[in-house]
Write an enzyme that holds these catalytic residues in place. Structure first.
Site, PDB file in Angstrom:
ATOM      1  N   GLU A   1      52.349  -7.319  72.505  1.00 55.33           N
ATOM      2  CA  GLU A   1      51.937  -7.547  71.108  1.00 55.33           C
ATOM      3  C   GLU A   1      50.473  -7.930  70.963  1.00 55.33           C
ATOM      4  O   GLU A   1      49.832  -7.574  69.961  1.00 55.33           O
ATOM      5  CB  GLU A   1      52.814  -8.627  70.456  1.00 55.33           C
ATOM      6  CG  GLU A   1      54.235  -8.191  70.161  1.00 55.33           C
ATOM      7  CD  GLU A   1      55.208  -8.385  71.312  1.00 55.33           C
ATOM      8  OE1 GLU A   1      54.752  -8.686  72.438  1.00 55.33           O
ATOM      9  OE2 GLU A   1      56.412  -8.242  71.093  1.00 55.33           O
TER      10      GLU A   1
ATOM     11  N   GLU B   1      62.703  -8.150  73.705  1.00 55.63           N
ATOM     12  CA  GLU B   1      63.305  -9.299  73.009  1.00 55.63           C
ATOM     13  C   GLU B   1      64.782  -9.039  72.689  1.00 55.63           C
ATOM     14  O   GLU B   1      65.626  -9.936  72.788  1.00 55.63           O
ATOM     15  CB  GLU B   1      62.498  -9.595  71.738  1.00 55.63           C
ATOM     16  CG  GLU B   1      61.104 -10.105  72.097  1.00 55.63           C
ATOM     17  CD  GLU B   1      60.147 -10.134  70.923  1.00 55.63           C
ATOM     18  OE1 GLU B   1      59.920  -9.069  70.307  1.00 55.63           O
ATOM     19  OE2 GLU B   1      59.631 -11.211  70.596  1.00 55.63           O
TER      20      GLU B   1
HETATM   21  N1  CAA Z   1      56.576   1.878  67.110  1.00 48.89           N
HETATM   22  C1  CAA Z   1      56.464   3.087  66.537  1.00 48.89           C
HETATM   23  N2  CAA Z   1      56.289   4.212  67.240  1.00 48.89           N
HETATM   24  C2  CAA Z   1      56.232   4.107  68.578  1.00 48.89           C
HETATM   25  C3  CAA Z   1      56.347   2.890  69.233  1.00 48.89           C
HETATM   26  C4  CAA Z   1      56.535   1.727  68.443  1.00 48.89           C
HETATM   27  N3  CAA Z   1      56.689   0.511  68.999  1.00 48.89           N
HETATM   28  N4  CAA Z   1      56.234   3.103  70.569  1.00 48.89           N
HETATM   29  C5  CAA Z   1      56.059   4.426  70.724  1.00 48.89           C
HETATM   30  N5  CAA Z   1      56.060   5.036  69.521  1.00 48.89           N
HETATM   31  C6  CAA Z   1      55.900   6.457  69.257  1.00 48.89           C
HETATM   32  C7  CAA Z   1      54.468   6.911  69.458  1.00 48.89           C
HETATM   33  O1  CAA Z   1      53.688   6.617  68.310  1.00 48.89           O
HETATM   34  C8  CAA Z   1      54.665   8.378  69.700  1.00 48.89           C
HETATM   35  O2  CAA Z   1      54.882   8.996  68.442  1.00 48.89           O
HETATM   36  P1  CAA Z   1      54.178  10.430  68.129  1.00 48.89           P
HETATM   37  O3  CAA Z   1      54.767  11.373  69.152  1.00 48.89           O
HETATM   38  O4  CAA Z   1      54.623  10.705  66.721  1.00 48.89           O
HETATM   39  O5  CAA Z   1      52.708  10.229  68.295  1.00 48.89           O
HETATM   40  C9  CAA Z   1      55.976   8.451  70.456  1.00 48.89           C
HETATM   41  O6  CAA Z   1      56.632   7.199  70.208  1.00 48.89           O
HETATM   42  C10 CAA Z   1      55.781   8.568  71.960  1.00 48.89           C
HETATM   43  O7  CAA Z   1      54.915   7.540  72.370  1.00 48.89           O
HETATM   44  P2  CAA Z   1      53.549   7.819  73.173  1.00 48.89           P
HETATM   45  O8  CAA Z   1      52.998   9.148  72.841  1.00 48.89           O
HETATM   46  O9  CAA Z   1      52.655   6.643  72.968  1.00 48.89           O
HETATM   47  O10 CAA Z   1      54.130   7.858  74.667  1.00 48.89           O
HETATM   48  P3  CAA Z   1      53.360   7.447  75.991  1.00 48.89           P
HETATM   49  O11 CAA Z   1      54.217   7.882  77.107  1.00 48.89           O
HETATM   50  O12 CAA Z   1      51.957   7.915  75.972  1.00 48.89           O
HETATM   51  O13 CAA Z   1      53.327   5.825  75.964  1.00 48.89           O
HETATM   52  C11 CAA Z   1      54.227   3.635  75.593  1.00 48.89           C
HETATM   53  C12 CAA Z   1      54.515   5.094  75.995  1.00 48.89           C
HETATM   54  C13 CAA Z   1      53.361   2.964  76.666  1.00 48.89           C
HETATM   55  C14 CAA Z   1      55.567   2.913  75.477  1.00 48.89           C
HETATM   56  C15 CAA Z   1      53.475   3.627  74.240  1.00 48.89           C
HETATM   57  O14 CAA Z   1      54.192   4.421  73.310  1.00 48.89           O
HETATM   58  C16 CAA Z   1      53.289   2.279  73.647  1.00 48.89           C
HETATM   59  O15 CAA Z   1      52.436   1.518  74.087  1.00 48.89           O
HETATM   60  N6  CAA Z   1      54.091   1.961  72.605  1.00 48.89           N
HETATM   61  C17 CAA Z   1      53.960   0.728  71.858  1.00 48.89           C
HETATM   62  C18 CAA Z   1      54.548  -0.450  72.630  1.00 48.89           C
HETATM   63  C19 CAA Z   1      54.311  -1.728  71.854  1.00 48.89           C
HETATM   64  O16 CAA Z   1      53.197  -2.104  71.553  1.00 48.89           O
HETATM   65  N7  CAA Z   1      55.418  -2.428  71.507  1.00 48.89           N
HETATM   66  C20 CAA Z   1      55.345  -3.641  70.738  1.00 48.89           C
HETATM   67  C21 CAA Z   1      55.472  -3.347  69.276  1.00 48.89           C
HETATM   68  S1  CAA Z   1      55.178  -4.736  68.238  1.00 48.89           S
HETATM   69  C22 CAA Z   1      56.563  -5.688  68.442  1.00 48.89           C
HETATM   70  O17 CAA Z   1      57.521  -5.305  69.067  1.00 48.89           O
HETATM   71  C23 CAA Z   1      56.495  -7.004  67.748  1.00 48.89           C
HETATM   72  C24 CAA Z   1      57.675  -7.857  67.982  1.00 48.89           C
HETATM   73  O18 CAA Z   1      57.765  -8.623  68.888  1.00 48.89           O
HETATM   74  C25 CAA Z   1      58.767  -7.827  67.047  1.00 48.89           C
END
Ligand code: CAA
Length: 274
Positions: free
Chosen positions: A147, A127
């Protein structure tokens, strides 16, 4: 320091989570929170808002802005999920308002902003990129609105700007499934304007674009952005009026007098940005 650690300043204290560097005509905003894949915490959103305000107050000498994520794995992996448990519905809405405020500030900036995506641009990260003027990305990039996996919907403008960028059908499919696009599909969909082999090529390509922009009248570029942003999604008649107003405002500038005079006198223009 590994590429996943946050940079340190000269005095050993951690670098701020959002940095602004000015390098000639190019401003670079870096989101530097790699341990959370540059997720947009409330503090990061506030820091971004402050930097955008600083740039809006003093854009002189700049031709454009690159928005980048640090750490080599993500542009931004979304809003900060760890800040969400326990939020009331009103606090959730305030989070969305904060993100919308940053997106609006990117659009209001009188300078083109290029989202330089190297890695994940998910949720609030996509976004934020969509609020930029266009997206350049490396081969390693991934795009999505995941999301719904969290019981959420896009909250920083995804339901508004994604359909405009890729059309309503693909936007709906992406938002309903949460699936990620690789760079091939993102280019094909018109989401990514240009692809690059790696980060170095991405940043060099984005700088080159800003430098090309910088050869033109900054006043005209800012007016063009104002009209393009204002006209997005509006009916033709409204958009037309915005363009007429922008064209009128061009005639108020020294740059327009200089550009036209230089053409007629067969010489290079010397723009002043006024
Ligand atoms: N918020 C907070 N922490 C996050 C994050 C997020 N959006 N995305 C990743 N992290 C953190 C993880 O929790 C992890 O932290 P720790 O090492 O402390 O456990 C670190 O970043 C590394 O991430 P992963 O271990 O998960 O890494 P991966 O390679 O296995 O996966 C990924 C990568 C696919 C991007 C995965 O991290 C993921 O799915 N992240 C979330 C993506 C997501 O759902 N984004 C939408 C958020 S809600 C939103 O954005 C609403 C809106 O419109 C405003």
């Amino acid at each position: 320091m590994t590429s996943h650690d946050r940079a340190e300043q000269h005095d050993g204290t951690p670098a701020p989570e959002v940095r602004l560097e000015r390098d000639g005509a190019v401003a670079v905003i870096t989101i530097d929170r790699p341990k959370a894949l540059n997720a947009l915490s409330p503090a990061v959103l506030d820091a971004l808002a402050a930097i955008l305000e600083e740039l809006a107050t003093d854009p002189a000498g700049l031709a454009g802005v690159l928005l980048v994520g640090a750490g080599g794995r993500a542009f931004v992996a979304g809003a900060d999920i760890s800040a969400m448990p326990g939020l009331t519905p009103d606090e959730g809405a305030q989070t969305a308002e904060r993100g919308h405020g940053v997106a609006a500030a990117v659009e209001a900036l009188p300078l083109p902003v290029i989202a330089c995506v190297d890695g994940y641009a998910l949720g609030g990260g996509l976004e934020l990129a969509l609020a930029c003027d266009f997206i350049y990305a490396t081969e390693a990039s991934r795009f999505g609105q995941p999301e719904v996996h969290l019981g959420l919907i896009p909250g920083f403008g995804g339901t508004v700007r994604l359909p405009r960028a890729v059309g309503p059908a693909l936007a709906k499919e992406l938002i309903y499934t949460g699936r990620q696009l690789g760079v091939d599909e993102a280019v094909q969909a018109g989401l990514v304007l240009r692809r690059f082999a790696d980060r170095e090529a991405l940043l060099a390509g984005a700088r080159e674009t800003v430098e090309r922009i910088g050869a033109n009248a900054a006043t005209a570029v800012a007016l063009a952005k104002r009209v393009l942003v204002g006209a997005a999604g509006t009916p033709t008649a409204t958009a037309t009026l915005l363009e007429i107003e922008g064209f009128r405002d061009a005639f108020r500038t020294d740059d327009m007098r200089e550009g036209v005079a230089a053409f007629l006198e067969k010489r290079d223009p010397e723009f002043t940005g006024r």
